[in-house]
Design a protein around this motif. Structure first.
Motif, PDB file in Angstrom:
ATOM      1  N   ILE B  19     -74.547 -63.282  80.314  1.00 20.51           N
ATOM      2  CA  ILE B  19     -74.992 -64.224  79.301  1.00 20.51           C
ATOM      3  C   ILE B  19     -76.211 -64.973  79.832  1.00 20.51           C
ATOM      4  CG2 ILE B  19     -74.238 -66.153  77.856  1.00 20.51           C
ATOM      5  CD1 ILE B  19     -72.447 -63.770  77.518  1.00 20.51           C
ATOM      6  N   GLY B  20     -77.272 -64.997  79.053  1.00 22.28           N
ATOM      7  CA  GLY B  20     -78.493 -65.699  79.434  1.00 22.28           C
ATOM      8  C   GLY B  20     -78.652 -66.992  78.652  1.00 22.28           C
ATOM      9  N   SER B  21     -79.074 -68.036  79.341  1.00 21.85           N
ATOM     10  CA  SER B  21     -79.361 -69.328  78.701  1.00 21.85           C
ATOM     11  C   SER B  21     -80.619 -69.882  79.348  1.00 21.85           C
ATOM     12  CB  SER B  21     -78.184 -70.296  78.903  1.00 21.85           C
ATOM     13  OG  SER B  21     -77.886 -70.424  80.282  1.00 21.85           O
ATOM     14  N   ARG B  63     -80.934 -70.923  72.238  1.00 20.68           N
ATOM     15  CA  ARG B  63     -81.521 -69.592  72.453  1.00 20.68           C
ATOM     16  C   ARG B  63     -80.810 -68.879  73.603  1.00 20.68           C
ATOM     17  NH1 ARG B  63     -87.739 -71.421  71.721  1.00 20.68           N
ATOM     18  NH2 ARG B  63     -86.804 -73.295  72.611  1.00 20.68           N
ATOM     19  N   ALA B  64     -80.383 -67.661  73.343  1.00 23.14           N
ATOM     20  CA  ALA B  64     -79.488 -66.974  74.281  1.00 23.14           C
ATOM     21  C   ALA B  64     -79.748 -65.477  74.305  1.00 23.14           C
ATOM     22  CB  ALA B  64     -78.039 -67.209  73.844  1.00 23.14           C
ATOM     23  N   SER B  65     -79.252 -64.848  75.347  1.00 24.10           N
ATOM     24  CA  SER B  65     -79.201 -63.384  75.350  1.00 24.10           C
ATOM     25  C   SER B  65     -77.845 -62.945  75.877  1.00 24.10           C
ATOM     26  CB  SER B  65     -80.326 -62.781  76.192  1.00 24.10           C
ATOM     27  OG  SER B  65     -80.324 -63.297  77.493  1.00 24.10           O
ATOM     28  N   MET B  80     -79.771 -55.258  75.614  1.00 20.67           N
ATOM     29  CA  MET B  80     -79.987 -56.702  75.584  1.00 20.67           C
ATOM     30  C   MET B  80     -80.053 -57.170  74.140  1.00 20.67           C
ATOM     31  SD  MET B  80     -82.970 -59.151  77.194  1.00 20.67           S
ATOM     32  CE  MET B  80     -84.299 -58.560  76.153  1.00 20.67           C
ATOM     33  N   LEU B  82     -80.756 -60.492  71.709  1.00 23.83           N
ATOM     34  CA  LEU B  82     -81.329 -61.841  71.678  1.00 23.83           C
ATOM     35  C   LEU B  82     -80.849 -62.542  70.419  1.00 23.83           C
ATOM     36  CD1 LEU B  82     -85.064 -61.232  72.685  1.00 23.83           C
ATOM     37  CD2 LEU B  82     -83.161 -61.933  74.149  1.00 23.83           C
ATOM     38  N   GLY B  83     -80.516 -63.814  70.544  1.00 26.91           N
ATOM     39  CA  GLY B  83     -80.061 -64.540  69.368  1.00 26.91           C
ATOM     40  C   GLY B  83     -79.720 -65.967  69.716  1.00 26.91           C
ATOM     41  N   GLU B  84     -78.816 -66.547  68.958  1.00 25.13           N
ATOM     42  CA  GLU B  84     -78.450 -67.945  69.212  1.00 25.13           C
ATOM     43  C   GLU B  84     -76.963 -68.072  69.481  1.00 25.13           C
ATOM     44  OE1 GLU B  84     -80.216 -70.819  66.633  1.00 25.13           O
ATOM     45  OE2 GLU B  84     -82.193 -70.232  67.397  1.00 25.13           O
ATOM     46  N   GLN B 123     -80.007 -61.381  66.823  1.00 32.18           N
ATOM     47  CA  GLN B 123     -81.109 -61.182  65.883  1.00 32.18           C
ATOM     48  C   GLN B 123     -81.842 -59.884  66.212  1.00 32.18           C
ATOM     49  OE1 GLN B 123     -83.157 -64.826  66.723  1.00 32.18           O
ATOM     50  NE2 GLN B 123     -81.623 -66.083  65.700  1.00 32.18           N
TER      51      GLN B 123
END
Lengths: 146, 146
Positions: B19-21, B63-65, B80, B82-84, B123
């Protein structure tokens, strides 16, 4: 995870590193890469394509993270390093990191214009193991007894 | 990776998600979590502690991945998204995602105030396999023939 030696041993035991960047729209991006080729001081060296999306992102926005995780039978451990990523295109660095066999990816050898080195210099670390998290900066670690 | 079914099958085959932040200082952060508990439309649901660092980050900066990777004998594939990321503390969502055994982590059961759900809505996606990368948005995928 109390000494620099332990930190390096943990990293050297990994096969993959997860690299974090921030894209132009402000989203965190993640990509798995092979574990670093070389560790020197607080810097980790990775090889990649100069034309790669991530390379372009780091040239614009150097803030980065490198994450490692180890899932054993009885425990899970994760190490996140925060720092800056520098795109190195100088021949000296490219030559130092090059290994036999890289011709498979970069046909022109160590001076191939699409071969470059990502040099990540860590500032802070966060280590998680057995439900406990410790945070430290790398200079503190440097002074710890081995 | 051409249809929504294939995308979901790929995700359901994973045990871990990365999880990316983005933290307050603008650095990308990464954390491994168990693969999503539930997939509904373009949303992936994870369980975590309301008090966790990442939860606080997402409440401030959604905003996250979410990254998955699969390393087979002959190939490597990465996805990967990308989204929220939304932090859900409502009882309905918490109950829907709860599983027997979660009491080990959240002693108060599904209404434990420190138990919460992270709902990631994708997204865009970027899929890498066999040296090829494809990018797509999720609505395009939705309309693809199965």
């Amino acid at each position: 995870m109390k000494t620099r030696q332990q930190l390096i041993a943990f990293i050297e035991n990994q096969r993959l590193a997860y690299i974090g960047s921030v894209d132009e729209a402000g989203f965190p991006n993640i990509k798995a890469m092979y574990a670093p080729r070389m560790i020197k001081g607080d810097s980790l060296y990775f090889t990649t394509n100069l034309s790669a999306l991530r390379t372009r992102q780091f040239a614009q926005e150097p803030r980065a993270s490198v994450y490692f995780c180890e899932r054993g039978r009885f425990r899970y451990a994760g190490l996140m390093l925060l720092g800056e990523m520098q795109v190195c295109t100088d021949d000296e660095t490219k030559q130092a990191v090059w290994r036999d066999g890289d011709e498979r990816y970069y046909k022109g050898g160590p001076t191939d214009p699409d071969y470059c080195v990502l040099c990540f210099t860590a500032q802070k670390a966060r280590y998680y193991s057995n439900f406990k998290t410790i945070e430290f900066d790398l200079t503190a670690l440097q002074d710890a007894p081995s």
